[in-house]
Motif scaffolding. Structure first.
Motif, PDB file in Angstrom:
ATOM      1  N   GLY A  55     -10.545  -2.646 -13.968  1.00  0.00           N
ATOM      2  CA  GLY A  55      -9.781  -3.367 -14.982  1.00  0.00           C
ATOM      3  C   GLY A  55      -9.643  -4.832 -14.630  1.00  0.00           C
ATOM      4  O   GLY A  55      -8.565  -5.402 -14.773  1.00  0.00           O
ATOM      5  N   GLY A  56     -10.707  -5.468 -14.122  1.00  0.00           N
ATOM      6  CA  GLY A  56     -10.648  -6.891 -13.781  1.00  0.00           C
ATOM      7  C   GLY A  56      -9.986  -7.123 -12.437  1.00  0.00           C
ATOM      8  O   GLY A  56      -9.040  -7.896 -12.334  1.00  0.00           O
ATOM      9  N   GLY A  57     -10.458  -6.441 -11.403  1.00  0.00           N
ATOM     10  CA  GLY A  57      -9.889  -6.594 -10.063  1.00  0.00           C
ATOM     11  C   GLY A  57      -8.859  -5.543  -9.724  1.00  0.00           C
ATOM     12  O   GLY A  57      -8.251  -5.583  -8.666  1.00  0.00           O
ATOM     13  N   SER A  58      -8.653  -4.591 -10.624  1.00  0.00           N
ATOM     14  CA  SER A  58      -7.745  -3.490 -10.314  1.00  0.00           C
ATOM     15  C   SER A  58      -8.418  -2.182 -10.702  1.00  0.00           C
ATOM     16  O   SER A  58      -9.175  -2.118 -11.667  1.00  0.00           O
ATOM     17  N   ILE A  59      -8.156  -1.153  -9.901  1.00  0.00           N
ATOM     18  CA  ILE A  59      -8.650   0.179 -10.219  1.00  0.00           C
ATOM     19  C   ILE A  59      -7.675   0.763 -11.230  1.00  0.00           C
ATOM     20  O   ILE A  59      -6.459   0.710 -11.045  1.00  0.00           O
ATOM     21  N   GLN A  60      -8.210   1.271 -12.348  1.00  0.00           N
ATOM     22  CA  GLN A  60      -7.390   1.794 -13.445  1.00  0.00           C
ATOM     23  C   GLN A  60      -7.725   3.269 -13.653  1.00  0.00           C
ATOM     24  O   GLN A  60      -8.893   3.624 -13.682  1.00  0.00           O
TER      25      GLN A  60
ATOM     26  N   GLY B 258       0.804  -1.216   0.000  1.00  0.00           N
ATOM     27  CA  GLY B 258       0.000   0.000   0.000  1.00  0.00           C
ATOM     28  C   GLY B 258       0.833   1.259   0.000  1.00  0.00           C
ATOM     29  O   GLY B 258       0.320   2.340   0.213  1.00  0.00           O
ATOM     30  N   GLY B 259       2.112   1.160  -0.209  1.00  0.00           N
ATOM     31  CA  GLY B 259       2.943   2.354  -0.307  1.00  0.00           C
ATOM     32  C   GLY B 259       3.376   2.846   1.054  1.00  0.00           C
ATOM     33  O   GLY B 259       3.161   2.217   2.079  1.00  0.00           O
TER      34      GLY B 259
ATOM     35  N   ASN C 156      -2.582   2.018 -12.062  1.00  0.00           N
ATOM     36  CA  ASN C 156      -3.504   0.971 -11.641  1.00  0.00           C
ATOM     37  C   ASN C 156      -3.033   0.348 -10.340  1.00  0.00           C
ATOM     38  O   ASN C 156      -1.871   0.467  -9.975  1.00  0.00           O
ATOM     39  N   SER C 157      -3.969  -0.301  -9.668  1.00  0.00           N
ATOM     40  CA  SER C 157      -3.646  -0.950  -8.402  1.00  0.00           C
ATOM     41  C   SER C 157      -4.712  -2.003  -8.112  1.00  0.00           C
ATOM     42  O   SER C 157      -5.904  -1.760  -8.334  1.00  0.00           O
ATOM     43  N   ILE C 158      -4.298  -3.136  -7.611  1.00  0.00           N
ATOM     44  CA  ILE C 158      -5.238  -4.189  -7.240  1.00  0.00           C
ATOM     45  C   ILE C 158      -5.977  -3.738  -5.983  1.00  0.00           C
ATOM     46  O   ILE C 158      -5.366  -3.244  -5.041  1.00  0.00           O
ATOM     47  N   TYR C 159      -7.302  -3.869  -5.976  1.00  0.00           N
ATOM     48  CA  TYR C 159      -8.092  -3.456  -4.820  1.00  0.00           C
ATOM     49  C   TYR C 159      -8.770  -4.659  -4.177  1.00  0.00           C
ATOM     50  O   TYR C 159      -8.893  -5.717  -4.775  1.00  0.00           O
ATOM     51  N   ARG C 160      -9.204  -4.455  -2.958  1.00  0.00           N
ATOM     52  CA  ARG C 160     -10.023  -5.417  -2.227  1.00  0.00           C
ATOM     53  C   ARG C 160     -10.845  -4.617  -1.222  1.00  0.00           C
ATOM     54  O   ARG C 160     -10.698  -3.401  -1.119  1.00  0.00           O
ATOM     55  N   LYS C 161     -11.704  -5.274  -0.493  1.00  0.00           N
ATOM     56  CA  LYS C 161     -12.556  -4.591   0.474  1.00  0.00           C
ATOM     57  C   LYS C 161     -11.694  -3.768   1.426  1.00  0.00           C
ATOM     58  O   LYS C 161     -10.714  -4.264   1.965  1.00  0.00           O
TER      59      LYS C 161
END
Length: 194
Positions: A112-117, A44-45, A150-155
């Motif tokens: 973008g298929g499980g990632s915020i773009q 997460g940086g 882009n980055s993969i996201y989750r709840k």
């Protein structure tokens, strides 16, 4: 006729030559940078300074909002709004923010298929990993230093977003999966020039 002389000295392997060693070192550096970038993205940086959590209840995307006074725009922002996040994307410059009707009309971020773009493809988002809710300035600082496309996201994933042409700065939080995509909560401030 005499046969040409053949060298009897053993030939040096490519990997033992200077060019081979430089190729190996460049490959190793590339791999290390890739691993570091992956670790940064997954973690997460960098931790940003904690901000005061927002106490305002979420508003639905259709509710009227009044513009905050100029001196309050730094922390208040418009929202939060709850929207559907899917591959059609969301238009954060609309008033109020809305789900895009077509993938090519005014979207700022999309699934973008499980990632915020970010859209168009430029460094327009950064993961917020600190506690609390950021202010406009917190998001601007994070975006100026650690933006990506882009980055993969989750709840529970949270992002600061620059909209197209930096008209607005937004804070997006992934609340839960729902039918047709994800429920997100969005707060919007004026952009860099605002």
């Amino acid at each position: 006729m005499t046969e040409p002389r053949r060298s009897t000295a053993p030939r040096t392997s490519f990997w033992q030559s200077m060019a081979g060693m430089l190729t190996a070192v460049a490959g190793l550096i590339t791999a290390l940078v890739g691993v570091a970038a992956l670790a940064y993205q997954v973690s997460g940086g960098p931790a940003a300074a904690p901000a005061t959590p927002s106490s305002a209840p979420p508003r639905a995307a259709g509710q009227e909002t009044s513009a905050p006074p100029d001196d309050a725009s730094e922390s208040a922002g418009a929202g939060p709004f709850e929207l559907l996040f899917n591959n059609n994307g969301v238009d954060l410059d609309a008033d109020p923010p809305r789900v895009a009707t077509r993938p090519d009309t005014g979207i700022d971020v999309y699934d973008g298929g499980g990632s915020i773009q970010s859209y168009p493809v430029w460094a327009g988002l950064a993961r917020w990993s600190a506690a609390g809710t950021p202010s406009r300035q917190d998001c601007l600082s994070l975006l100026n230093g650690f933006a990506t496309i882009n980055s993969i996201y989750r709840k529970g994933s949270r992002y600061c977003v620059h909209t197209r042409e930096e008209v607005h700065v937004a804070f997006v939080e992934f609340v839960e999966p729902i039918e047709g995509g994800w429920k997100i909560r969005v707060t919007v401030w004026p952009g860099a020039a605002g």
